[in-house]
Design a protein around this motif. Structure first.
Motif, short mmCIF file in Angstrom:
data_model
loop_
_atom_site.label_atom_id
_atom_site.label_comp_id
_atom_site.label_asym_id
_atom_site.label_seq_id
_atom_site.Cartn_x
_atom_site.Cartn_y
_atom_site.Cartn_z
N GLN A 192 34.90 38.65 46.47
CA GLN A 192 36.50 38.27 45.56
C GLN A 192 35.50 38.13 44.13
OE1 GLN A 192 34.30 34.56 44.74
NE2 GLN A 192 35.49 34.23 43.86
N LEU A 197 38.64 36.77 41.61
CA LEU A 197 39.96 35.50 42.10
C LEU A 197 39.03 34.60 41.97
CD1 LEU A 197 40.40 37.41 45.67
CD2 LEU A 197 41.65 37.47 43.39
N GLU A 215 49.78 36.74 40.40
CA GLU A 215 48.67 36.56 39.86
C GLU A 215 47.32 36.28 40.67
OE1 GLU A 215 48.57 36.64 36.42
OE2 GLU A 215 50.30 36.54 35.99
N ARG A 216 46.08 36.96 40.10
CA ARG A 216 44.61 36.95 40.34
C ARG A 216 44.90 35.18 41.20
NH1 ARG A 216 41.95 42.21 40.88
NH2 ARG A 216 42.82 43.16 39.80
N SER A 217 45.18 34.49 40.47
CA SER A 217 44.54 33.11 40.63
C SER A 217 44.87 31.96 41.41
CB SER A 217 44.58 32.18 39.41
OG SER A 217 45.99 32.53 39.46
N CYS A 250 42.38 46.41 47.29
CA CYS A 250 42.69 46.08 46.72
C CYS A 250 43.56 44.90 45.74
CB CYS A 250 42.05 44.13 46.84
SG CYS A 250 41.53 43.36 48.06
N GLU A 251 42.54 46.52 44.68
CA GLU A 251 43.42 46.35 42.98
C GLU A 251 44.62 47.50 42.92
OE1 GLU A 251 41.99 46.10 40.18
OE2 GLU A 251 41.21 44.65 41.03
N PHE A 301 47.38 44.56 44.28
CA PHE A 301 47.61 43.69 42.63
C PHE A 301 48.00 44.58 41.77
CE2 PHE A 301 43.60 41.34 44.10
CZ PHE A 301 44.31 40.15 43.88
N LEU A 353 36.83 40.60 42.43
CA LEU A 353 38.20 41.36 42.58
C LEU A 353 39.05 40.14 41.35
CD1 LEU A 353 39.41 41.03 45.79
CD2 LEU A 353 40.31 43.36 44.15
#
Length: 338
Positions: A98, A103, A72-74, A62-63, A66, A101
């Motif tokens: 979650q 989130l 954006e993670r949000s 996941c990193e 991104f 990360l």
């Protein structure tokens, strides 16, 4: 505007430790390097470290995702995580992921235990969440550390499986459909043919007791706490069910000629070659991307897709048929428009 789910990015990671054919040949002198490769089509498998779990690989994947996307993670409103080697019986590994990360706490998260058909099932779940307006940006994570279930003296599975995780971004898009024609199948009568017999509630592990070690007719040793695979039964299931599933995807409006690439679960060379010949698919359209990592279970299809992108084999506008099959028995297929 009609909502459509679309794959917009894939990244994957492999553990650092490598299990090569040379390593295996030292452990199993009756199989030399050429024989191992000839049977499996695999040169290397990556193996998780002693303290490295599915969530660690999932986090890394996941990193990496991104780092390559402009989002954006949000904005991530759902994590769907496929694993058969969770960190704990409970809580859900997706919940741990979650938090790790960073989130939003408004992000939905859950695990599902599906194995080799898991990526296709996950795409179906993501499609449902997006196209019913429940989510817009979903990370579908597949993460597996089967090596923790494998007895080092069991070459029947040790030669095949590698650990890995993949993170696939599925987003709400216009125009579509981009993932469609989902087909599923289940035959639980085959559950016994790919199984870790003890450790769950049905047959819990005894505290402070080591399960009995036994050997099969082929000289493979394992305990009931290890992964067991009946290879001939799995092969027979695959040769019967998968051609039927494949045929069900097509009709007079969508034919095999409309497909640019076929991405099947990357089980092993013998299995894939046999299926390709049975279904009569051209080799130039059939993705084979497991030589460097082995059978990575639910991550095998996203890894194959990502490697095809990296090599320029898969590009925007092309049509892919994805087929997953294995443990359960479970199987699934769909059409992916890139």
């Amino acid at each position: 505007m009609k909502k459509s789910a679309r794959i917009t990015a894939i990244e994957y990671v492999l553990p650092i430790k490598t299990l090569s054919n040379e390593d295996l040949a030292r452990d199993f002198p009756e199989w030399d390097v050429d024989k191992i490769f000839g049977k499996t089509g695999i040169n290397n498998r990556q193996i998780a470290g002693v303290d490295e779990c599915a969530s660690d690989l999932a986090f890394q994947a996941c990193e990496k995702l991104f780092s390559t996307i402009d989002l954006e993670r949000s904005s991530i409103d759902f994590i769907i995580l496929c694993t058969q080697s969770p960190d704990y019986f409970l809580p859900s590994t997706a919940c741990i992921l979650q938090d790790r990360l960073g989130l939003s706490t408004h992000c939905g998260a859950f695990d599902y235990n599906q194995g080799c058909s898991g990526f296709i099932y996950g795409l179906g779940l993501a499609k449902g969440l997006i196209e019913t307006g429940q989510a817009k940006n979903i990370i579908l994570v597949t993460a597996e550390t089967y090596s923790k279930y494998i007895n080092p003296a069991d070459k029947s599975v040790r030669t095949l499986f590698g650990d890995a995780a993949a993170a696939t971004l599925v987003q709400c898009a216009a125009d579509g459909p981009y993932i469609d024609r989902f087909r599923y199948g289940t035959d639980g009568s085959g559950a016994k043919n790919l199984i870790v017999p003890i450790g769950g509630s049905r047959n819990p592990s005894a505290m402070n007791e080591s399960p009995e070690l036994y050997s099969d007719a082929s000289g493979n040793s394992r305990t009931d706490a290890n992964l067991y695979m009946n290879g001939s039964a799995i092969f027979e299931f695959s040769m019967t069910r998968i051609p039927q599933l494949f045929s069900s995807i097509f009709d007079e409006t969508f034919t095999v000629d409309d497909v640019d690439l076929f991405a099947f679960h990357q089980a092993n060379k013998f299995m894939l070659d046999s299926l390709r010949r049975r279904i009569k698919l051209p080799i130039e359209k059939f993705i084979s991307e497991f030589e460097h990592c082995g059978n990575t279970v639910s991550s095998s299809i996203p890894i194959a897709l990502k490697e095809s992108m990296n090599k320029g084999v898969l590009s925007e506008g092309q049509t892919v048929v994805g087929i997953g099959f294995g443990v359960g028995y479970s199987w699934a297929g769909c059409v992916i428009k890139w």
